[in-house]
Design a protein around this motif. Structure first.
Motif, PDB file in Angstrom:
ATOM      1  N   CYS A  12      16.479  -7.983  12.060  1.00 16.84           N
ATOM      2  CA  CYS A  12      15.706  -7.918  10.742  1.00 16.84           C
ATOM      3  C   CYS A  12      14.295  -8.078  11.387  1.00 16.84           C
ATOM      4  O   CYS A  12      14.433  -9.787  11.903  1.00 16.84           O
ATOM      5  N   SER A  13      13.251  -7.281  12.443  1.00 21.31           N
ATOM      6  CA  SER A  13      12.225  -7.955  12.579  1.00 21.31           C
ATOM      7  C   SER A  13      11.058  -7.918  12.006  1.00 21.31           C
ATOM      8  O   SER A  13      11.432  -8.339  10.141  1.00 21.31           O
ATOM      9  N   GLU A  64      13.253 -11.708  11.004  1.00 21.99           N
ATOM     10  CA  GLU A  64      13.240 -12.686   9.776  1.00 21.99           C
ATOM     11  C   GLU A  64      14.625 -12.998   9.852  1.00 21.99           C
ATOM     12  O   GLU A  64      14.826 -14.497   9.989  1.00 21.99           O
ATOM     13  N   PHE A  65      16.164 -12.272  10.699  1.00 23.75           N
ATOM     14  CA  PHE A  65      17.080 -13.125  10.555  1.00 23.75           C
ATOM     15  C   PHE A  65      18.354 -11.689  11.498  1.00 23.75           C
ATOM     16  O   PHE A  65      17.718 -10.505  11.585  1.00 23.75           O
ATOM     17  N   VAL A  92      17.387  -2.735  15.763  1.00 20.32           N
ATOM     18  CA  VAL A  92      16.263  -3.666  15.221  1.00 20.32           C
ATOM     19  C   VAL A  92      15.465  -2.626  14.495  1.00 20.32           C
ATOM     20  O   VAL A  92      15.298  -1.409  14.627  1.00 20.32           O
ATOM     21  N   TYR A  93      15.391  -3.251  13.039  1.00 19.42           N
ATOM     22  CA  TYR A  93      14.394  -2.387  12.456  1.00 19.42           C
ATOM     23  C   TYR A  93      13.790  -3.116  11.243  1.00 19.42           C
ATOM     24  O   TYR A  93      13.613  -4.514  11.610  1.00 19.42           O
ATOM     25  N   LEU A 119      13.121   3.484   3.734  1.00 21.25           N
ATOM     26  CA  LEU A 119      14.179   3.254   4.690  1.00 21.25           C
ATOM     27  C   LEU A 119      14.251   2.703   5.801  1.00 21.25           C
ATOM     28  O   LEU A 119      13.839   3.282   6.763  1.00 21.25           O
ATOM     29  N   PRO A 120      14.894   1.615   5.956  1.00 27.43           N
ATOM     30  CA  PRO A 120      16.087   0.765   5.498  1.00 27.43           C
ATOM     31  C   PRO A 120      14.757  -0.095   4.389  1.00 27.43           C
ATOM     32  O   PRO A 120      13.687  -0.324   4.799  1.00 27.43           O
ATOM     33  N   SER A 121      15.568  -0.541   3.225  1.00 29.16           N
ATOM     34  CA  SER A 121      14.906  -0.546   1.897  1.00 29.16           C
ATOM     35  C   SER A 121      15.187  -2.275   1.172  1.00 29.16           C
ATOM     36  O   SER A 121      16.698  -2.541   1.950  1.00 29.16           O
ATOM     37  N   THR A 122      14.087  -2.799   0.972  1.00 31.49           N
ATOM     38  CA  THR A 122      14.311  -4.316   0.506  1.00 31.49           C
ATOM     39  C   THR A 122      15.693  -4.155  -0.781  1.00 31.49           C
ATOM     40  O   THR A 122      16.570  -5.403  -1.079  1.00 31.49           O
TER      41      THR A 122
END
Length: 419
Positions: A12-13, A64-65, A92-93, A119-122
């Motif tokens: 997750c960037s 991010e992770f 990667v997204y 998407l992808p959504s928090t």
């Protein structure tokens, strides 16, 4: 030669990161190959990845992770995949934080016709991993999507081999059907991020809103809604998931209409929906996800269109143990449970001798008949009724958990007696 085990590494960037996804994927793969770590499901701690200052800087600035996912779904699963066994697949997204947007079926209607997420959504971050099923349900759904894409890319003649891009999940309430659909949409949007550069979209249709209070208007509302979906699907760079929750509300209406208990407009609505599903099956970038609590109400015409008809039942003892353990792990993370010893997972070889694990297994056995939704309420009830302080030990919480299960069983028995 030994077969490699697929290991999905999802990166997750950060929201402000402007690097190309492929550049990030290549760099992360290089770091992992250099470090040669072992893999298991979960977040990879940055401290375990590299000692190189430049690599650390790259990670902290852009990522991010990093999460390893779905090893447990592999048929070769044994808890941990060693580096030399791993077939690393890095994706990667970026997460979208806009949330879901509601759209009304018509200006005269007060009920939203659908809700739309980019998407992808928090909103769905971590949802897929929180879902626990003892069968290979999640891995089978991912394999279904993979085959769908392969057949489309290979130009398989749909007149000879038929697939409709429709999934039907059915079973009792609270077993995670809707959550599984949303989690699957999120997971596919991540896995297919390189294929669909415009990203993914989830359209959750409110089936009840398709029946207008104005006679003969319902068919028009259906056409209006699906016409918007067709516009989205026309963008070949975008991946679209359509979720119809409680799909029996559509098919049951048609049965009632045929029996003379509902107006003929209901038949037109259902026929319109089935026609639209038939048209969407020719689009390679769409998947239709549906759920039902009442299998007897599902019309055979719809069932025949579903490629997968998956029953989602109540969790078994292993699933119940895993769900409760995930709740306990969260309470440990936030400091409500404080203990130096963590409970091992069901698969861990130490679980057969660990006192906490044995006690949790007893609690899980007592939870027979509870849905996943009900199980995730039990830790809250345990704290509310039997802990009642800002923090406690693992010993005290497991004791409270057992009492909460007994209380919940008693309450449910009383409700059944009053029926």
């Amino acid at each position: 030669m030994d077969t490699k085990i697929p290991v999905c590494v999802e990166v997750c960037s950060k929201p402000l990161c402007t690097l190309k996804y492929q550049d990030i994927a290549n760099k992360v793969l290089q770091i992992l190959q250099k470090r040669q770590i072992s893999f298991k499901d979960g977040i990879l701690p940055f401290k375990d990845l590299t000692d190189d200052p430049e690599e650390n800087k790259f990670i902290l600035q852009n990522i991010e992770f990093i999460e390893v996912t779905d090893i447990e779904g592999s048929q070769n699963y044994n808890g941990i995949v060693l580096f030399w066994q791993a077939d690393l697949r890095v994706t990667v997204y970026q997460l979208n934080d806009e949330g879901g947007a509601e759209e009304m079926a018509d200006e005269a209607e007060e009920i939203p016709a659908c809700k739309q997420w980019i998407l992808p959504s928090t909103d769905f971050n971590g949802l897929w991993n929180s879902l626990v099923f003892e069968d290979d349900i999640k891995s089978n759904l991912l394999q279904y999507a993979t085959t769908t894409m392969l057949f489309s890319d290979s130009l398989v003649n749909p007149q000879l081999i038929n697939w409709n891009r429709v999934i039907l999940l059915h079973g009792p309430p609270g077993t995670g059907k809707t959550s599984l659909c949303k989690g699957l949409a999120q997971k596919l949007s991540i896995r297919l991020s390189s294929r669909y550069p415009s990203g993914g979209q989830l359209i959750e249709i409110n089936a009840h809103s398709l029946f207008s209070k104005w006679f003969s208007e319902s068919g028009k509302l259906v056409m209006k809604l699906f016409s918007r979906i067709h516009e989205m699907v026309e963008d070949a760079d975008s991946f679209v998931c359509v979720l119809i929750d409680e799909v029996e509300s559509l098919t049951a209406a048609r049965k009632s209409a045929l029996n003379g208990t509902e107006p003929s407009d209901s038949i037109r609505v259902v026929n319109a929906v089935l026609t639209q599903i038939d048209q969407l099956k020719n689009c390679s970038n769409v998947v239709i996800l549906t759920t039902s609590n009442i299998t007897k109400a599902i019309d055979l015409a719809f069932v025949d269109r579903a490629d997968i008809k998956q029953y989602i039942g109540l969790p078994g003892v292993k699933g119940r143990y895993t769900i409760l353990l995930s709740c306990i792990s969260e309470l440990v993370r936030v400091g409500i449970i404080r203990d130096d010893e963590m409970i091992p997972s069901w698969h861990d070889s130490t679980a057969v001798k660990n006192e906490y694990a044995l006690r949790l297994k007893v609690v899980a056995e007592k939870c027979e008949g509870l849905s996943g939704r009900a199980l995730r309420k039990v830790p809250f009830l345990a704290h509310a009724f039997f802990v009642q302080q800002s923090w406690c030990t693992m010993d005290k919480f497991l004791d409270a958990l057992g009492k909460a299960v007994d209380k919940e069983s008693s309450v449910r028995a009383q409700l059944q007696e009053s029926d």
